[in-house]
Enzyme design. Sequence first.
Site, PDB file in Angstrom:
ATOM      1  N   ASP A  54       0.843  -1.203   0.000  1.00 19.25           N
ATOM      2  CA  ASP A  54       0.000   0.000   0.000  1.00 19.25           C
ATOM      3  C   ASP A  54       0.881   1.257   0.000  1.00 19.25           C
ATOM      4  O   ASP A  54       0.379   2.379  -0.062  1.00 19.25           O
ATOM      5  CB  ASP A  54      -1.018  -0.007   1.144  1.00 19.25           C
ATOM      6  N   SER A  55       2.209   1.048  -0.011  1.00 18.81           N
ATOM      7  CA  SER A  55       3.146   2.149  -0.277  1.00 18.81           C
ATOM      8  C   SER A  55       2.844   2.775  -1.630  1.00 18.81           C
ATOM      9  O   SER A  55       3.352   3.848  -1.934  1.00 18.81           O
ATOM     10  CB  SER A  55       4.588   1.637  -0.249  1.00 18.81           C
ATOM     11  N   ASP A  93      -1.044  -6.230  -0.222  1.00 19.24           N
ATOM     12  CA  ASP A  93      -1.292  -5.542   1.056  1.00 19.24           C
ATOM     13  C   ASP A  93      -2.785  -5.284   1.250  1.00 19.24           C
ATOM     14  O   ASP A  93      -3.454  -4.796   0.331  1.00 19.24           O
ATOM     15  CB  ASP A  93      -0.590  -4.178   1.015  1.00 19.24           C
ATOM     16  N   LYS A 122      -1.119  -9.352   3.156  1.00 14.47           N
ATOM     17  CA  LYS A 122      -0.328  -8.821   4.274  1.00 14.47           C
ATOM     18  C   LYS A 122      -1.167  -7.841   5.078  1.00 14.47           C
ATOM     19  O   LYS A 122      -1.897  -7.037   4.506  1.00 14.47           O
ATOM     20  CB  LYS A 122       0.943  -8.131   3.753  1.00 14.47           C
ATOM     21  N   GLU A 124      -1.082  -5.343   8.911  1.00 10.65           N
ATOM     22  CA  GLU A 124      -0.194  -4.734   9.903  1.00 10.65           C
ATOM     23  C   GLU A 124      -0.739  -4.892  11.317  1.00 10.65           C
ATOM     24  O   GLU A 124      -1.913  -4.587  11.563  1.00 10.65           O
ATOM     25  CB  GLU A 124      -0.016  -3.237   9.588  1.00 10.65           C
ATOM     26  N   GLU A 191       9.719  -4.175  10.200  1.00 13.10           N
ATOM     27  CA  GLU A 191      10.193  -2.907   9.633  1.00 13.10           C
ATOM     28  C   GLU A 191      10.797  -2.010  10.708  1.00 13.10           C
ATOM     29  O   GLU A 191      10.181  -1.784  11.769  1.00 13.10           O
ATOM     30  CB  GLU A 191       9.012  -2.194   8.936  1.00 13.10           C
TER      31      GLU A 191
END
Length: 275
Positions: A54-55, A93, A122, A124, A191
């Site tokens: 999602d960057s 993501d 993925k 978070e 990260e």
Amino acid sequence: MYAGDAAPPRKPVTVPMLREFKRDRQRITMLTAYDASFAAAMDEAGIDAVLVGDSLGNVVQGRRTTLPVTVDDMVYHCAAVSRGLKAALLVGDLPFQSYATPDRALDSSHRLMAEGGAAMVKLEGAGPLLECIEFLTRRDIPVCAHLGLTPQSVRKMGGYRVQGRGDEAAARLRADALAIQDAGAELLVLECVPNAVAAAITAELQIPVIGIGAGVACDGQVLVMHDMLGVAMGRRPRFVKDFLGEGGSIRGAIRAYIDAVRDGSFPDAEHSYES
Ligand code: KIV
């Protein structure tokens, strides 16, 4: 050269193979991609996994955070990337709040896999997300967890900072990592975590740990493609290395990154964090 002399096609990377890589101490290479052409260049260079992060909110859409990225955005870019891949594993993501409940997580993951072609999703965090991880993995949706600096929590964290510094924070991170593994996650992205903390977690977990700013002891590495090519906008974090200079071309940079991850020369001390 006869057609029969051509190198045989690479065996597609599957989710179960990730644990074999860890067992065999073969470092896992991952980059982000957002379109078919870059994905194909990475695939041809032999990358193990491609993450549609999602960057893309930052590097493609030019936003300050990843928070506005939607499931539709992710499906669009996953589908484009999947058309460029032959062998690399595609990880998609789940965007901010698209997994706020197990049912939403199932819906969003279903779209990333069925429409976007992702093999794994993925998300978070840990804690309240453990229920989601268990819910998804019990329904045959492979999950990659993401701990340490989690960009979707930027408002709560008040900025992008190294995580897991100090005994208490390191112990919390370790407990979260064990919990996501127990909940069924097959992969963990760590990260911006000090080297020693990431090394201890990597040694303790059975599932592979992919680092980004987490030191060389992780089972593999990931970088955002635009960072790896030195074209990202804004401040460059310490862990980022521009491989375009030494690679000489985009394909050369991808190969230089893969080689440096596999031989353990990236990340070096200059591109990682001490405690
Ligand atoms: O969104 C992304 O690209 C990521 C990587 C930085 C791991 O989550």
